[in-house]
Design an enzyme around this catalytic site. Structure first.
Site, PDB file in Angstrom:
ATOM      1  CB  CYS A   9      25.441 -45.091  -8.919  1.00 43.38           C
ATOM      2  SG  CYS A   9      24.559 -44.866 -10.478  1.00 43.38           S
ATOM      3  CG  ASN A  12      25.458 -41.578 -14.822  1.00 43.67           C
ATOM      4  OD1 ASN A  12      25.717 -40.939 -15.828  1.00 43.67           O
ATOM      5  ND2 ASN A  12      24.998 -40.984 -13.737  1.00 43.67           N
ATOM      6  CB  CYS A  14      19.170 -46.188 -10.610  1.00 36.63           C
ATOM      7  SG  CYS A  14      18.247 -47.336 -11.654  1.00 36.63           S
ATOM      8  NE  ARG A  15      22.913 -47.101  -6.736  1.00 31.98           N
ATOM      9  CZ  ARG A  15      23.942 -47.849  -6.340  1.00 31.98           C
ATOM     10  NH1 ARG A  15      24.159 -48.056  -5.053  1.00 31.98           N
ATOM     11  NH2 ARG A  15      24.759 -48.379  -7.226  1.00 31.98           N
ATOM     12  CB  SER A  16      24.919 -41.220  -9.906  1.00 28.70           C
ATOM     13  OG  SER A  16      24.852 -41.924 -11.121  1.00 28.70           O
ATOM     14  CG  ASP A 127      21.528 -50.554  -8.180  1.00 30.32           C
ATOM     15  OD1 ASP A 127      20.483 -50.019  -8.620  1.00 30.32           O
ATOM     16  OD2 ASP A 127      22.477 -50.896  -8.907  1.00 30.32           O
TER      17      ASP A 127
END
Length: 157
Positions: A9, A12, A14-16, A127
């Site tokens: 993401c 690095n 939140c999402r990943s 995001d």
């Protein structure tokens, strides 16, 4: 031989890291230890060394997922170290494609949402960083579905 999966993401945090934690949890649940090497990274260096966002950690924890590790930035070496670089959105995918030096590197870049079994009007995993708790939960649901789909696709190969 194990297959390397890198979730990517922007920062690095939140999402990943969530995708890394969810996928690793699924691998462990299914007794597939050693079959996959899983990590995450960001296309930008803003958060290098930081732990995952506390709101994402709390969301993951509610689902029995532990998020560990520290933010790192994608490097050219990652294109050789990982079989798949899975971007959280089209902007991240574009950044990865610009980094790819050749066709073999380019074909390793995909969107995680490609593996989401539910049809969506967007190829992006949003995001949640500037949103509320509901946004983090929504992202968890998308990431979990996509990771289940990803693991099924990989195991069917």
């Amino acid at each position: 031989m194990s297959k390397g999966i890198l979730f990517v993401c922007l920062g690095n945090i939140c999402r990943s890291p969530l995708a890394e934690g969810v996928f690793q949890h699924l691998v462990e649940q299914r007794g597939l230890h050693g079959r996959y090497i899983v990590s995450s990274a960001g296309t930008r260096n803003w958060n290098v060394g930081d732990p995952p966002d506390p709101r994402m950690v709390a969301t993951a924890r509610r689902h029995g997922i532990k998020l560990m590790g520290r933010a790192q930035q994608v490097t050219m070496r990652d294109f050789n170290s990982f079989d798949l670089l899975l971007a959280m959105d089209r902007a991240n995918r574009g950044d990865l494609r610009r980094m790819a030096l050749n066709e073999p590197s380019l074909v390793r870049v995909r969107l995680l949402r490609d593996f989401d079994p539910l049809p969506s009007s967007s190829a992006d995993i949003p995001d949640p960083y500037f949103g509320d708790a509901a946004g983090f939960e929504s992202v968890y649901q998308i990431v979990e579905r996509a990771c289940v789909g990803l693991l099924s696709a990989l195991e069917d190969e």
